[in-house]
Write a protein that holds these residues in place. Sequence first.
Motif, PDB file in Angstrom:
ATOM      1  N   LEU A   1     -76.002  64.149  79.432  1.00 30.26           N
ATOM      2  CA  LEU A   1     -76.146  62.580  79.694  1.00 30.26           C
ATOM      3  C   LEU A   1     -75.838  61.844  78.244  1.00 30.26           C
ATOM      4  CD1 LEU A   1     -78.972  62.859  82.400  1.00 30.26           C
ATOM      5  CD2 LEU A   1     -76.628  62.127  82.563  1.00 30.26           C
ATOM      6  N   HIS A   2     -76.410  62.378  77.131  1.00 31.11           N
ATOM      7  CA  HIS A   2     -76.643  61.507  75.987  1.00 31.11           C
ATOM      8  C   HIS A   2     -75.390  61.737  75.151  1.00 31.11           C
ATOM      9  CE1 HIS A   2     -80.879  61.462  77.379  1.00 31.11           C
ATOM     10  NE2 HIS A   2     -80.937  60.335  76.722  1.00 31.11           N
ATOM     11  N   ILE A   3     -74.943  62.897  75.119  1.00 34.45           N
ATOM     12  CA  ILE A   3     -73.936  63.249  73.795  1.00 34.45           C
ATOM     13  C   ILE A   3     -72.581  63.354  74.424  1.00 34.45           C
ATOM     14  CG2 ILE A   3     -73.178  64.964  72.098  1.00 34.45           C
ATOM     15  CD1 ILE A   3     -76.133  63.680  71.838  1.00 34.45           C
ATOM     16  N   GLU A   4     -72.168  63.920  75.568  1.00 37.50           N
ATOM     17  CA  GLU A   4     -70.927  63.859  76.211  1.00 37.50           C
ATOM     18  C   GLU A   4     -70.095  62.464  76.195  1.00 37.50           C
ATOM     19  OE1 GLU A   4     -68.375  66.382  79.300  1.00 37.50           O
ATOM     20  OE2 GLU A   4     -70.034  64.923  80.005  1.00 37.50           O
ATOM     21  N   PRO A   5     -70.826  61.266  76.451  1.00 36.85           N
ATOM     22  CA  PRO A   5     -70.164  60.073  76.711  1.00 36.85           C
ATOM     23  C   PRO A   5     -70.032  59.219  75.272  1.00 36.85           C
ATOM     24  CG  PRO A   5     -72.211  60.225  78.111  1.00 36.85           C
ATOM     25  CD  PRO A   5     -72.326  61.457  77.094  1.00 36.85           C
ATOM     26  N   LEU A   6     -70.354  59.961  74.146  1.00 41.25           N
ATOM     27  CA  LEU A   6     -69.958  59.476  72.823  1.00 41.25           C
ATOM     28  C   LEU A   6     -68.489  59.268  72.608  1.00 41.25           C
ATOM     29  CD1 LEU A   6     -72.900  60.725  70.600  1.00 41.25           C
ATOM     30  CD2 LEU A   6     -72.947  58.507  71.630  1.00 41.25           C
ATOM     31  N   LEU A   7     -68.040  58.202  72.169  1.00 41.59           N
ATOM     32  CA  LEU A   7     -66.686  58.016  71.995  1.00 41.59           C
ATOM     33  C   LEU A   7     -66.472  56.952  70.820  1.00 41.59           C
ATOM     34  CD1 LEU A   7     -65.107  57.536  75.470  1.00 41.59           C
ATOM     35  CD2 LEU A   7     -64.936  59.424  74.119  1.00 41.59           C
ATOM     36  N   CYS A   8     -65.388  57.108  70.194  1.00 44.95           N
ATOM     37  CA  CYS A   8     -65.016  56.200  68.833  1.00 44.95           C
ATOM     38  C   CYS A   8     -63.849  55.709  69.282  1.00 44.95           C
ATOM     39  CB  CYS A   8     -64.874  56.908  67.685  1.00 44.95           C
ATOM     40  SG  CYS A   8     -64.407  56.079  66.354  1.00 44.95           S
ATOM     41  N   LEU A   9     -63.695  54.253  69.611  1.00 44.63           N
ATOM     42  CA  LEU A   9     -62.353  53.707  69.952  1.00 44.63           C
ATOM     43  C   LEU A   9     -61.841  53.142  68.581  1.00 44.63           C
ATOM     44  CD1 LEU A   9     -63.754  51.877  73.217  1.00 44.63           C
ATOM     45  CD2 LEU A   9     -62.653  54.371  72.932  1.00 44.63           C
ATOM     46  N   GLU A  10     -60.869  52.631  68.996  1.00 47.68           N
ATOM     47  CA  GLU A  10     -59.967  52.043  67.934  1.00 47.68           C
ATOM     48  C   GLU A  10     -60.659  50.906  67.038  1.00 47.68           C
ATOM     49  OE1 GLU A  10     -55.368  50.120  67.416  1.00 47.68           O
ATOM     50  OE2 GLU A  10     -56.214  50.250  69.321  1.00 47.68           O
ATOM     51  N   GLU A  11     -61.322  49.976  67.732  1.00 44.33           N
ATOM     52  CA  GLU A  11     -62.028  49.109  67.252  1.00 44.33           C
ATOM     53  C   GLU A  11     -63.205  49.550  66.225  1.00 44.33           C
ATOM     54  OE1 GLU A  11     -63.006  49.063  71.533  1.00 44.33           O
ATOM     55  OE2 GLU A  11     -61.163  49.173  70.329  1.00 44.33           O
ATOM     56  N   ASP A  12     -63.804  50.517  66.556  1.00 44.79           N
ATOM     57  CA  ASP A  12     -65.082  51.069  65.968  1.00 44.79           C
ATOM     58  C   ASP A  12     -64.382  51.907  64.657  1.00 44.79           C
ATOM     59  OD1 ASP A  12     -66.798  49.883  67.548  1.00 44.79           O
ATOM     60  OD2 ASP A  12     -66.839  51.416  68.810  1.00 44.79           O
ATOM     61  N   ASP A  13     -63.185  52.296  64.382  1.00 45.11           N
ATOM     62  CA  ASP A  13     -62.835  53.188  63.575  1.00 45.11           C
ATOM     63  C   ASP A  13     -62.380  52.339  62.255  1.00 45.11           C
ATOM     64  OD1 ASP A  13     -61.456  55.018  61.859  1.00 45.11           O
ATOM     65  OD2 ASP A  13     -59.812  55.660  63.065  1.00 45.11           O
ATOM     66  N   MET A  14     -63.535  52.041  61.391  1.00 42.86           N
ATOM     67  CA  MET A  14     -63.658  51.186  60.427  1.00 42.86           C
ATOM     68  C   MET A  14     -62.815  51.744  58.980  1.00 42.86           C
ATOM     69  SD  MET A  14     -64.754  48.892  62.099  1.00 42.86           S
ATOM     70  CE  MET A  14     -64.512  47.396  61.068  1.00 42.86           C
ATOM     71  N   LEU A  15     -62.360  50.977  58.139  1.00 42.23           N
ATOM     72  CA  LEU A  15     -61.513  51.237  56.809  1.00 42.23           C
ATOM     73  C   LEU A  15     -62.590  51.231  55.808  1.00 42.23           C
ATOM     74  CD1 LEU A  15     -58.042  49.707  57.504  1.00 42.23           C
ATOM     75  CD2 LEU A  15     -58.904  51.878  58.000  1.00 42.23           C
ATOM     76  N   GLY A  16     -63.827  51.155  55.874  1.00 41.27           N
ATOM     77  CA  GLY A  16     -64.744  51.258  54.683  1.00 41.27           C
ATOM     78  C   GLY A  16     -64.812  49.855  54.048  1.00 41.27           C
ATOM     79  N   LEU A  17     -65.015  50.035  52.472  1.00 38.05           N
ATOM     80  CA  LEU A  17     -65.206  48.827  51.733  1.00 38.05           C
ATOM     81  C   LEU A  17     -63.854  48.596  50.853  1.00 38.05           C
ATOM     82  CD1 LEU A  17     -68.187  49.828  52.461  1.00 38.05           C
ATOM     83  CD2 LEU A  17     -68.970  48.562  50.436  1.00 38.05           C
TER      84      LEU A  17
END
Length: 652
Positions: free
Chosen positions: A43-59
Amino acid sequence: MVEFGGIPVSRRRGREITTLPGWFINSRVRPGLKIPSQVEDLLHIEPLLCLEEDDMLGLVPNLDLQNFNPEPPIYALRFCPVPGFESILGLVNEDGNIAFQDINQSTPRMPLLGESAHKNAIFDFAWSPVDAKLMVTVSGDQKARLWDLGDGSLNRLREYRGYTRSLKCVEWKPMSRHEFATGARDNNIFLWDTRSPSDTNPENIIRCAHAHSTRRGAASASVTGLVWLDEYSLVSVGGNDGVIKVWDMRKNYSLYKNDPIPRQEIHHPGTSGNQGYTSILHTPHSCYIYVSCLDSKIYKYDIINAHQRPVNTYTGADIGNFFIKSSLSTCGTYLASGSCNNSVYIWNTNSPGGAVALLGPQEEAVTCVSWNFKENILAACTDDTRHRIWRPQRCTDTLRIRGRAKMTGVKPTLEYPSPVNPIPVTPSTGRIQRLPKTPTSQKSRLKVQTPSIKSFLTPKNSGSPFSNASSKSVMAGSSTGSKILEFSSPVNSGKRGKKRRLMEETEEEKYNSTQSDSIKKSINDLLLNPSSPVKCQFSPNTYRSPSKNFNSVFGCLEPRSPRLIQSPLKRTLLESPLRLAVRRPLENLQSPTANLPNYIKDGTSPLCVSHEKPARKADWLTQLSIEKQKSMPAKPERTKTPKSRKKIGYKS
């Protein structure tokens, strides 16, 4: 809609239907039912996703042409712990820059523009637990700086100095606005108070925290992690000694001339050479701490009860350097850690061993992770200057998904069968159906009974019951008659005896075997044919009682000595002519040293020492006085006169 562990749940007609994850849709959940840990993980871990807008390029890197680094890695990232500001994420990198991101607001997918806080790499930073505007950063320039973020920009308030090497960690005191502790590579721990006017004299100093000052390795020792247990207890870990130390900050360690003594120590449980710790974690209102070790294990200790052995050990992650850190969820249920094998490992703290899920794939090694203080959101950064935000969400577009959670365990089924089997009932009449009986054959009616004495005494194939000791006959009753079921033992008695013998049979064993065979044959004949004229082949002299043993020295039967003197066997032995053969008289025995000379008794032994003290030789003065006394004439003896009686007179 209601939230169940951070996941929206809708209720419909007494049935709880979750919208996440997909396998849990339209599944029944009984009200008040305790959910297993595996289901909770799903319920808590399997729904975790990283979408394209959350893939950041750092500083954005510095544009300094002399020290230009196109890909400065991120060394630390943390969420703000102050209520109301939990969505603010702070990041620091190798160039000495710091940036902030609000994860609830949509931002363009481009590097974050940070501000310069130090001229060297920033290894760690910490938010104030009560004021979101205050922040402390520690850097490789051997300085710690206090910042004010009230107007949206970096305003330096104080700069603390006094270190000789780089600073590695910093932690604010719980529920304090003014006190924080820092640890450095010079093996010292400083406690600072922002109300003090001095920037070079800390309030308390713990010198040589993780190595003795006289030891050769003191120069390479360092403090790599700090955490506060309460208002007065500070826990620290080192980079090479493998010791967890608890310090009582009510003591003034600055006055110590020798090495400081901690209140408590916990040593590394294993024998690995990599015993350095990279980070330490603790949740409020808990007695457990979590330390990440270079032996690729995370240990869970009961720090309150001072247990030397870890409660749980979590494995799987490749912790190969000091830049890999771990993070603990606010509830204390889930533990996340970076790894050199390009994945984020997540464990359930109640389930030791391997990870329950992996977040990936990643292009480079994952260094730092951080859980959000309010929601089930995780942030992780990699060596390629990128960081990702993992959220529990649902997406059907596979092109937008940059990474997902991969569960390592087996998905449990949410079926709860009744423990009692239902009784079949006829639909028409409502009567209970009786189960049909299975036909029993003649073989199934044979009942195996416990072997009796009669079965052992019954002859088998006109032979003796003692002829085959490895088989047993068991009587089985049937309708037509009786039937004997034979069961052979797994090991034959003859083979068992041969295995135990390590030498050939001696004369004593041959005598015992012949005697036992003759006795058994005579008894067998008597039992089988009671009216037979066969006589016993043994006599009272040849019959060997179980209480007698054969004496190979004297060549006779040696009875065991009875315990009671009045025993009839004892009286028989004393009157028997075999008494001399059983026990040899004492007068015939002679000591082997009887004829040897006794030098001590004769006085010729060198060991004989006289205990008489030698006469003391007088000196010349004493001898002179003795000779003078001998030469003088003897004095005449004086006669004793009787004493006169005193007259008693009376005065008139």
